[in-house]
Design a protein around this motif. Structure first.
Motif, mmCIF file in Angstrom:
data_model
loop_
_atom_site.group_PDB
_atom_site.id
_atom_site.type_symbol
_atom_site.label_atom_id
_atom_site.label_comp_id
_atom_site.label_asym_id
_atom_site.label_seq_id
_atom_site.Cartn_x
_atom_site.Cartn_y
_atom_site.Cartn_z
ATOM 1 N N TYR A 1 53.333 31.596 35.596
ATOM 2 C CA TYR A 1 54.241 30.856 34.703
ATOM 3 C C TYR A 1 55.647 31.453 34.774
ATOM 4 N N THR A 2 55.714 32.781 34.703
ATOM 5 C CA THR A 2 57.020 33.438 34.771
ATOM 6 C C THR A 2 57.708 33.116 36.091
ATOM 7 N N PHE A 3 56.948 33.188 37.164
ATOM 8 C CA PHE A 3 57.540 32.906 38.481
ATOM 9 C C PHE A 3 58.058 31.473 38.546
ATOM 10 N N SER A 4 57.222 30.520 38.067
ATOM 11 C CA SER A 4 57.650 29.122 38.162
ATOM 12 C C SER A 4 58.874 28.859 37.284
ATOM 13 N N LEU A 5 58.925 29.516 36.107
ATOM 14 C CA LEU A 5 60.093 29.337 35.230
ATOM 15 C C LEU A 5 61.354 29.861 35.884
ATOM 16 N N PHE A 6 61.271 31.091 36.403
ATOM 17 C CA PHE A 6 62.468 31.715 36.944
ATOM 18 C C PHE A 6 62.882 31.170 38.303
ATOM 19 N N SER A 7 61.939 30.537 39.019
ATOM 20 C CA SER A 7 62.335 29.984 40.310
ATOM 21 C C SER A 7 62.981 28.611 40.155
ATOM 22 N N ASN A 8 62.852 28.011 38.947
ATOM 23 C CA ASN A 8 63.452 26.695 38.740
ATOM 24 C C ASN A 8 64.653 26.735 37.807
ATOM 25 N N LEU A 9 65.284 27.881 37.662
ATOM 26 C CA LEU A 9 66.428 27.955 36.750
ATOM 27 C C LEU A 9 67.540 27.038 37.238
ATOM 28 N N PRO A 10 68.184 26.308 36.319
ATOM 29 C CA PRO A 10 69.217 25.378 36.750
ATOM 30 C C PRO A 10 70.523 26.089 37.090
ATOM 31 N N GLN A 11 70.435 27.063 37.973
ATOM 32 C CA GLN A 11 71.648 27.795 38.333
ATOM 33 C C GLN A 11 72.207 27.266 39.629
ATOM 34 N N LYS A 12 73.505 27.074 39.632
ATOM 35 C CA LYS A 12 74.142 26.647 40.867
ATOM 36 C C LYS A 12 75.029 27.798 41.317
ATOM 37 N N ASN A 13 75.464 27.698 42.539
ATOM 38 C CA ASN A 13 76.379 28.719 43.006
ATOM 39 C C ASN A 13 77.797 28.259 42.713
ATOM 40 N N TYR A 14 78.334 28.704 41.608
ATOM 41 C CA TYR A 14 79.665 28.231 41.234
ATOM 42 C C TYR A 14 80.712 28.930 42.083
ATOM 43 N N ASP A 15 81.444 28.097 42.784
ATOM 44 C CA ASP A 15 82.442 28.644 43.681
ATOM 45 C C ASP A 15 83.755 28.796 42.913
ATOM 46 N N THR A 16 84.154 30.028 42.672
ATOM 47 C CA THR A 16 85.404 30.229 41.948
ATOM 48 C C THR A 16 86.512 30.531 42.939
ATOM 49 N N SER A 17 87.482 29.639 43.001
ATOM 50 C CA SER A 17 88.583 29.842 43.935
ATOM 51 C C SER A 17 89.540 30.885 43.378
ATOM 52 N N ALA A 18 90.425 31.384 44.247
ATOM 53 C CA ALA A 18 91.407 32.382 43.818
ATOM 54 C C ALA A 18 92.290 31.796 42.726
ATOM 55 N N MET A 19 92.598 30.487 42.865
ATOM 56 C CA MET A 19 93.453 29.832 41.874
ATOM 57 C C MET A 19 92.777 29.801 40.508
ATOM 58 N N ALA A 20 91.484 29.463 40.518
ATOM 59 C CA ALA A 20 90.753 29.411 39.251
ATOM 60 C C ALA A 20 90.691 30.796 38.616
ATOM 61 N N ARG A 21 90.561 31.812 39.449
ATOM 62 C CA ARG A 21 90.516 33.174 38.892
ATOM 63 C C ARG A 21 91.855 33.537 38.257
#
Ligand code: HEC
Length: 139
Positions: A27-47
């Motif tokens: 259960y723990t594995f299935s929960l953590f493998s499906n986290l709705p995380q994306k790879n947010y690309d932060t540009s230099a400008m946004a920083r």
């Protein structure tokens, strides 16, 4: 005198414990493998924009994800309701309750890039969230 009868053998206890632990791990594995995380690309400008946000303390009056001052509106998703021109105009001219902070054009550009980046990370309005069966939140 009673004779204590051990109805559950050690072997059975071990089996039950192993099943529970295995289920927990699955259960723990299935929960953590499906986290709705994306790879947010932060540009230099946004920083840079984040630094501008901090420099002028926009957070004193505005919230991001509901955190911040409450004089102005939450700006987490402001870029999905206003375009760059509208935002630039607003920040440049202010209103009766929003001060003109005299930002440079570059600062405004970076700031809007930062707000766009924040917008891409999710929604701030919890009323639109859906809670799924496994306890995670779908936005
Ligand atoms: C003194 C408090 C205050 C500060 C500091 C402040 N704001 Fe505001 N801001 C407001 C208020 C109040 C409003 C709503 C004004 C209105 O609707 O007349 C607002 C509105 C806005 C809006 C328009 C939101 C919409 O829904 O159209 C934007 C964009 C904005 N602010 C950006 C910023 C940025 C970027 C900063 C920092 C550089 C900042 N504000 C700093 C008070 C503030």
């Amino acid at each position: 005198m009673f004779k204590i009868v051990n109805v559950i053998t050690d072997n059975q206890k071990f089996t039950v414990a192993s099943i529970i632990i295995t289920l927990f791990l699955c259960y723990t594995f299935s929960l953590f493998s499906n986290l709705p995380q994306k790879n947010y690309d932060t540009s230099a400008m946004a920083r840079k924009g984040k630094m501008v946000w901090q420099k002028y303390n926009c957070n004193a009056c505005h919230q991001i994800y509901g955190l911040g001052g409450y004089l102005g509106p939450d700006l987490t998703n402001v870029t999905s309701i206003r375009n760059t021109k509208q935002l630039t105009a607003f920040i440049k001219s202010g209103t009766k309750s929003m001060p003109v902070l005299n930002l440079t054009d570059t600062e405004i550009e970076c700031l809007i890039e930062f707000l766009k980046n924040v917008n891409s990370t999710g929604k701030s309005d919890p009323r639109t969230f859906q809670i799924q069966k496994n306890g995670t939140i779908h936005q």
